[in-house]
Design a protein around this motif. Structure first.
Motif, short mmCIF file in Angstrom:
data_model
loop_
_atom_site.label_atom_id
_atom_site.label_comp_id
_atom_site.label_asym_id
_atom_site.label_seq_id
_atom_site.Cartn_x
_atom_site.Cartn_y
_atom_site.Cartn_z
N GLY A 116 0.82 -1.19 0.00
CA GLY A 116 0.00 0.00 0.00
C GLY A 116 0.87 1.25 0.00
N ALA A 117 0.22 2.40 -0.15
CA ALA A 117 0.95 3.66 -0.30
C ALA A 117 1.72 4.04 0.96
CB ALA A 117 -0.02 4.77 -0.69
N THR A 118 1.11 3.90 2.12
CA THR A 118 1.74 4.36 3.36
C THR A 118 2.98 3.55 3.70
OG1 THR A 118 -0.42 5.08 4.19
CG2 THR A 118 1.35 4.82 5.81
N GLN A 119 2.87 2.23 3.70
CA GLN A 119 4.00 1.39 4.05
C GLN A 119 5.11 1.49 3.00
OE1 GLN A 119 4.75 -0.35 6.81
NE2 GLN A 119 2.89 0.56 7.69
N THR A 120 4.75 1.63 1.74
CA THR A 120 5.76 1.79 0.70
C THR A 120 6.56 3.05 0.93
OG1 THR A 120 4.34 0.65 -0.89
CG2 THR A 120 6.15 1.93 -1.79
N SER A 121 5.87 4.13 1.27
CA SER A 121 6.55 5.40 1.54
C SER A 121 7.56 5.24 2.67
CB SER A 121 5.52 6.47 1.90
OG SER A 121 6.14 7.67 2.28
N ARG A 122 7.20 4.49 3.70
CA ARG A 122 8.11 4.28 4.83
C ARG A 122 9.34 3.47 4.41
NH1 ARG A 122 4.84 2.10 9.90
NH2 ARG A 122 6.93 2.30 10.79
N HIS A 123 9.13 2.47 3.54
CA HIS A 123 10.24 1.65 3.07
C HIS A 123 11.19 2.44 2.17
CE1 HIS A 123 9.65 -2.56 4.37
NE2 HIS A 123 8.38 -2.21 4.49
N MET A 124 10.66 3.49 1.53
CA MET A 124 11.48 4.26 0.60
C MET A 124 12.16 5.43 1.29
SD MET A 124 11.03 2.47 -2.03
CE MET A 124 12.02 3.46 -3.10
N LYS A 125 12.26 5.38 2.62
CA LYS A 125 12.92 6.44 3.40
C LYS A 125 12.30 7.81 3.11
CE LYS A 125 17.40 4.17 3.97
NZ LYS A 125 18.86 4.26 3.78
N ASP B 135 14.95 -1.20 3.98
CA ASP B 135 14.82 0.04 3.22
C ASP B 135 15.28 -0.19 1.79
OD1 ASP B 135 13.87 1.51 5.36
OD2 ASP B 135 15.89 1.96 6.09
N TYR B 136 14.56 0.39 0.84
CA TYR B 136 14.85 0.18 -0.57
C TYR B 136 15.34 1.46 -1.23
CZ TYR B 136 12.45 -4.30 -0.14
OH TYR B 136 12.08 -5.56 0.23
N VAL B 137 16.22 1.30 -2.17
CA VAL B 137 16.75 2.43 -2.92
C VAL B 137 16.63 2.11 -4.41
CG1 VAL B 137 18.77 3.85 -3.43
CG2 VAL B 137 18.37 3.01 -1.10
N ILE B 138 16.08 3.04 -5.17
CA ILE B 138 15.96 2.85 -6.62
C ILE B 138 17.22 3.38 -7.29
CG2 ILE B 138 14.71 3.58 -8.68
CD1 ILE B 138 12.18 3.52 -7.14
N ASP B 139 17.83 2.53 -8.07
CA ASP B 139 19.03 2.92 -8.82
C ASP B 139 18.81 2.57 -10.28
OD1 ASP B 139 21.47 3.60 -9.79
OD2 ASP B 139 22.61 2.08 -8.70
N LEU B 140 18.29 3.54 -11.03
CA LEU B 140 18.01 3.30 -12.44
C LEU B 140 19.26 3.44 -13.31
CD1 LEU B 140 14.61 5.19 -12.66
CD2 LEU B 140 14.94 2.72 -12.82
N GLU B 141 20.38 3.88 -12.69
CA GLU B 141 21.62 4.03 -13.44
C GLU B 141 22.42 2.73 -13.51
OE1 GLU B 141 22.23 6.82 -15.04
OE2 GLU B 141 20.31 7.55 -14.24
#
Length: 991
Positions: free
Chosen positions: A623-632, A965-971
């Motif tokens: 869901g939106a809330t928990q995802t936001s927390r995981h994405m710092k 915690d997740y980090v998006i690295d599109l590079e």
């Protein structure tokens, strides 16, 4: 405006394989000759060929420096020219080359005629389409068909956008002209928030139904009446094609009142009217669904009450049996003295309460000992009575056939709604009701027959529900419960298609010849199985005379395969879900399918990152809330929910999933695991909250929820998924998934469990060229049908218990063809049809014809099933794969304790597809990693066979990190997918 990635506009691929270079870019001798006649010198010949092959591939001329280096090197090699040259063509020479290539390929240069073609095709398509990408695709298809050179994408985009705007503006203005000042005021009031309200009335148009209770039924009726109070909406938008209406309504549904107010007046009113129209249709369907569920609930409560009464009366039953036993014993002891016997029986009756008490007990037991729960339904129906009467007045139910007896009974019921007398005159034709119901509703008094008003009411509502399910009754302006016959392709349009269809499917066109063809198939298979029975060994008759199938030996996984899997696990890199989604995005650019419902480019600064985060959060059920927390906190819950509502639909998710399937199908390993012509279906329970119309208690699974119904390829990838209520027979959706699957993987054989079949489903799949081969648990309980009554078989004769009614099939062969051709033409969805054909109807002869055809096809399948152990093993193996996929996909739905928190059916469907997107992405990543690891293992001297690799599965999860915690690295650039990769393997040892 649309981005080029969302369209079919031709462009060079990022990575061109050697196979594609050979198939697409190798020049022919004739092309080389033309090049030498036009160009002078090796370099200019190369330039000419580069332009020619590029134009053949693209339909337009790219700049020479835009041509990928792989193509340049390949063509240089073909022409024996060095590739280390600077490619440049003078303008005058370039003009001459282009003219020569157009002439050689018989293509017309872009000009006034081509622009007219674009305008005409786009204008026509824009009457029913609204997405800019779809309109651009129509323009491209038309230009290619008419052999015109394609313009630059920007030119095409501007042209299409301009035409779309003109068409829509014209639609908006036409609607505005029809509106009176009062109607405008009424629509404006929907967007205003009054002092006493928290929300505007615009929200009424977007409400979703809750669970089937009296309170929620009344609330839904109020919403529906509010929608009806808006007046005759249909006449205001009747000139707008339904596809446009749905699109305008979908856009309006995701917007707030304040955002709608920012539109121009014409667009604002048109959008609101379309939303009202579609909301009214949806509310009507929801009312019927709630009506059906309420009646089913009343029926179930009646059955439960009967069980309680039977349990309560068990003591009385045992007492009466003991009295009867005593009477028989005394009769046996006093065979010759009737006077003494009579005295003893009288004393026995008196001791047990007397004649009246015992007669009352007998009447009570007699009333409830025959499983007749119908007299008990009134007590549970009476609380719903008022709401149900309101509902049937609102819906406008009518008969779909010439039989009007139930509608006449309904009118009689409405006439006597306010009467309180217990008995009504017997003036009705009760042929629509069963004998048990007729006995329940009729009462004899003083030599006359009357109708019990209370029981009659319940009876009529009971059959109204049944009629709506079977299609014997219908409701106008409904999607789910309209007369499906009116949705079919007219026979005048079907007739020219019949010959080609029958030739393609190898059916006899003539009804009597088609029946003879079926008879021959059934007869030949029956004789074959009977003849081979002594040598078969797969089926035996035990000492009880019962047929017993020999169990297949379980497929044991060899130790070498287990060792190989362990070796792979040791080498698999640890990955998290976000990393995998980023990798797949790098390979496929799957996020290009997402964007505003208008079809325009997303105006988000970080659109790709947002979409990847969205797929992770909703695919893993966080869901939106928990995802936001995981994405710092790099993204807020509002930003995610906004993008989900405004930019993502179920269809867009299907497009993204299709990209993954298409690439996966080209990989090497899946080809070892199974056939892409075979798939399996299975449903798995998904927990829901109770406050929605989909959620229902499921006996088989235990708990409230819905069913995620998956179509999974024999190669392990998920092809399509539905989210369906628990109360339906799963098989009615089996064909939908195959037809809605638009990927390159197109199965023609489908496996499943007992829920994946019924006689009508066997019939329809057969007519559509689909081989339905389910694993049927209770196959012995199903009837086997003979071709002729006189046919007898030496060994398997006791299997057959009935004869096919061939006359029904022959009589309705044309009607069945009309249905199938309508499905193939997209006029009707198979599940809509099967919902009607999967419920028994004594009025619907077409249902009976489909059932009879299904009995033939199912009997032929069952004969194969019991006699072919290898086929049973294949069915079991493939069915096990879809069951494994259920567990695999649930592994990634780790958020929210596995409960989907959404009550909106559209959002529930999206959650299932989000989860499929994540699961398929992990499957593709696993295949890429496994392929590279297998190649490395082979290079390092590890030996394994093709059978060892075939025993593997992409459902690997031990290396997947789900939490943290997740980090998006599109590079980050992942390993490339090499479709043509070859893995050295040992030869399998023959067994």
């Amino acid at each position: 405006m649309a981005t080029i990635e969302r369209t079919a506009y031709p462009r060079f691929k990022k990575n061109i394989s050697a196979k594609e270079l050979i198939e697409i870019y190798i020049p022919s001798h004739e092309e080389i000759e033309v090049a030498h006649k036009t160009a002078k010198g090796e370099i200019q010949v190369l330039n000419y060929i580069l332009l020619l092959k590029s134009f053949q591939r693209l339909g337009y001329f790219p700049r020479i420096d835009e041509i990928p280096i792989e193509i340049v090197k390949y063509l240089s090699l073909q022409l024996n020219v060095t590739s280390d040259i600077e490619l440049a063509i003078p303008n005058r020479t370039l003009y001459r080359y282009k003219s020569s290539i157009r002439e050689y390929l018989n293509v017309t240069e872009l000009g006034a005629t081509a622009r007219h073609v674009i305008t005409e095709a786009t204008h026509k398509a824009a009457q029913v389409m609204n997405n800019p990408a779809d309109l651009i695709n129509v323009a491209i298809e038309t230009l290619v068909k008419e052999r015109f050179e394609l313009p630059a994408f920007s030119t095409l985009n501007r042209s299409v956008s301009h035409i779309r705007t003109l068409v829509n503006s014209n639609i908006y203005e036409n609607v505005l002209m029809k509106l009176t000042s009062d109607k405008k005021c009424q629509l404006d009031n929907l967007l205003n928030i009054e002092n006493s309200d928290t929300y505007s009335k615009f929200n009424y148009l977007k409400e979703t139904p809750k669970s089937a209770t009296i309170k929620h039924l009344k609330a839904l009726e109020n919403t529906y009446q509010f929608l009806l109070s808006m007046g005759d909406i249909e006449s205001l938008i009747k000139d707008i094609p339904i596809a446009k209406i749905k699109h305008f309504a979908a856009e309006a549904k995701v917007l707030d009142a304040s955002e709608i107010n920012k539109f121009s007046l014409a667009k604002k009113y048109t959008s609101i009217l379309c939303l009202i129209y579609m909301s009214t249709i949806k509310a009507r369907d929801n009312l019927v669904e709630m009506f059906l569920k309420c009646l089913r609930k009343i029926q179930n409560k009646g059955k439960e009450e009967l069980k309680k009464i039977q349990e309560k009366n068990r003591v009385k039953t045992e007492n009466l049996i003991s009295i009867l036993t005593s009477v028989l014993e005394k009769t046996n002891d006093n065979k010759r003295n009737d006077a003494v016997l009579g005295q003893q029986i009288r004393e026995l009756v008196t001791e047990n309460g007397g004649i009246e008490v015992l007669l009352t007990d007998c009447d009570t037991i007699s009333s409830y000992n025959g499983n007749n729960y119908l007299p008990l339904l009134w007590n549970f129906y009476k609380n719903y009575r008022k709401s149900l009467f309101i509902l049937i007045k609102l819906l406008g139910i009518r008969a779909a056939s010439q039989d009007q007896s139930l509608i006449e009974a309904l009118n009689f019921l409405l006439m006597n709604e306010d009467k309180r007398t217990e008995l009504l005159p017997f003036t009705l034709d009760l042929d629509f009701a069963s004998v048990q119901w007729q006995n329940t509703v009729t009462i004899k008094e003083n030599g006359n027959i009357f109708l019990s008003r209370r029981h009659l009411e319940v009876c009529i509502f009971y059959y109204l529900a049944s009629g709506l399910k079977t299609g014997d009754l219908c409701i106008d302006n409904s999607e789910e419960f309209a007369d499906y016959r009116e949705q079919l392709l007219p026979w005048e349009e079907c007739e020219p298609l019949v010959s080609d269809f029958c030739a393609e499917m190898d059916f006899k066109e003539d009804p009597s010849e088609f029946v003879e063809q079926l008879k021959s198939l059934l007869k030949e298979k029956s004789i074959e199985v009977d003849k081979n029975y002594p040598d078969n060994g797969n089926i035996i008759i035990n000492e009880k005379g019962e047929f017993v199938l020999k169990r297949a030996k379980p497929n044991t996984i060899p130790k070498s395969a287990v060792d190989l899997e362990n070796a792979i696990y040791k080498c698999l890199p640890e990955r998290d879900v976000i990393e995998i989604l980023c990798n797949v995005e790098h390979w496929l650019n799957w996020t290009r399918h997402f964007g505003p419902l208008s079809g325009s480019d997303p105006k988000l600064n970080d659109a790709v990152e947002r979409y990847v985060t969205l797929a992770f959060g909703y695919g893993c059920n966080l869901g939106a809330t928990q995802t936001s927390r995981h994405m710092k906190n790099s993204v807020t819950p509002h930003m995610l929910s906004f993008a989900n509502r405004r930019h993502i639909t179920a269809n867009k998710l299907d497009e993204a999933i299709k990209d993954i399937i298409n690439v996966y199908s080209k990989c090497y390993l899946p080809k070892l695991w199974g056939s892409d012509k075979i798939a399996a279906v299975d449903g798995t329970m998904i927990d829901l909250y109770k406050e929605n119309l989909v959620s229902e208690y499921h006996i088989r699974y235990g708990g409230n929820g819905g069913i995620a119904y998956h179509h999974v390829s024999d190669t392990y990838i998920a092809l399509f998924s539905h989210f369906i209520p628990c109360g339906v027979w799963e098989a009615i959706y089996i064909i939908d998934g195959l037809m809605k699957n638009k990927s390159d993987v197109q199965p023609d054989t489908i496996h499943g469990d007992t829920q994946s079949q019924s006689a009508p489903v066997f019939a329809l799949t057969y007519l559509l060229g689909i081989k339905l081969m389910p694993r049927i648990r209770n196959w012995k309980d199903l009837k086997f049908y003979r071709a002729y009554k006189t046919h007898e078989y030496k060994h398997i004769d006791s299997l057959f218990s009935d004869v096919v009614d061939w006359n029904l099939i022959e009589t309705h062969w044309k009607d069945m063809l009309q249905l199938v051709l309508s499905i193939k033409a997209g006029k009707i969805v198979p599940s809509t049809l099967l919902r009607k054909l999967n419920n028994y109807s004594h009025k619907n002869k077409l249902y009976q014809a489909f059932r009879e055809l299904g009995r033939v096809i199912r009997t032929i399948f069952l004969l194969k099933y019991i006699s072919d152990i290898e086929m049973r093993q294949q069915i079991t193996s493939t069915t096990n794969k879809v069951e494994s996929y259920n567990c695999f996909s649930k592994y990634f739905s780790f958020g929210g304790e596995g409960i989907i928190s959404e009550n909106d059916p559209d959002e529930q469907e999206k959650r299932i597809k989000y989860n499929d997107l994540v699961s398929n992405a992990v499957i593709l990543q696993n295949v890429v990693d496994m392929t590279h690891i297998l190649k490395e293992l082979a290079a390092n001297g590890v030996e394994f066979t093709k059978s060892d690799v075939a025993a593997l599965s992409p459902y690997l999860t031990r290396h997947i990190k789900r939490f943290g915690d997740y980090v998006i690295d599109l590079e980050n650039i992942p390993n490339a997918i090499d479709m043509a990769i070859s893995i050295p393997m040992k030869q399998d040892i023959a067994t």
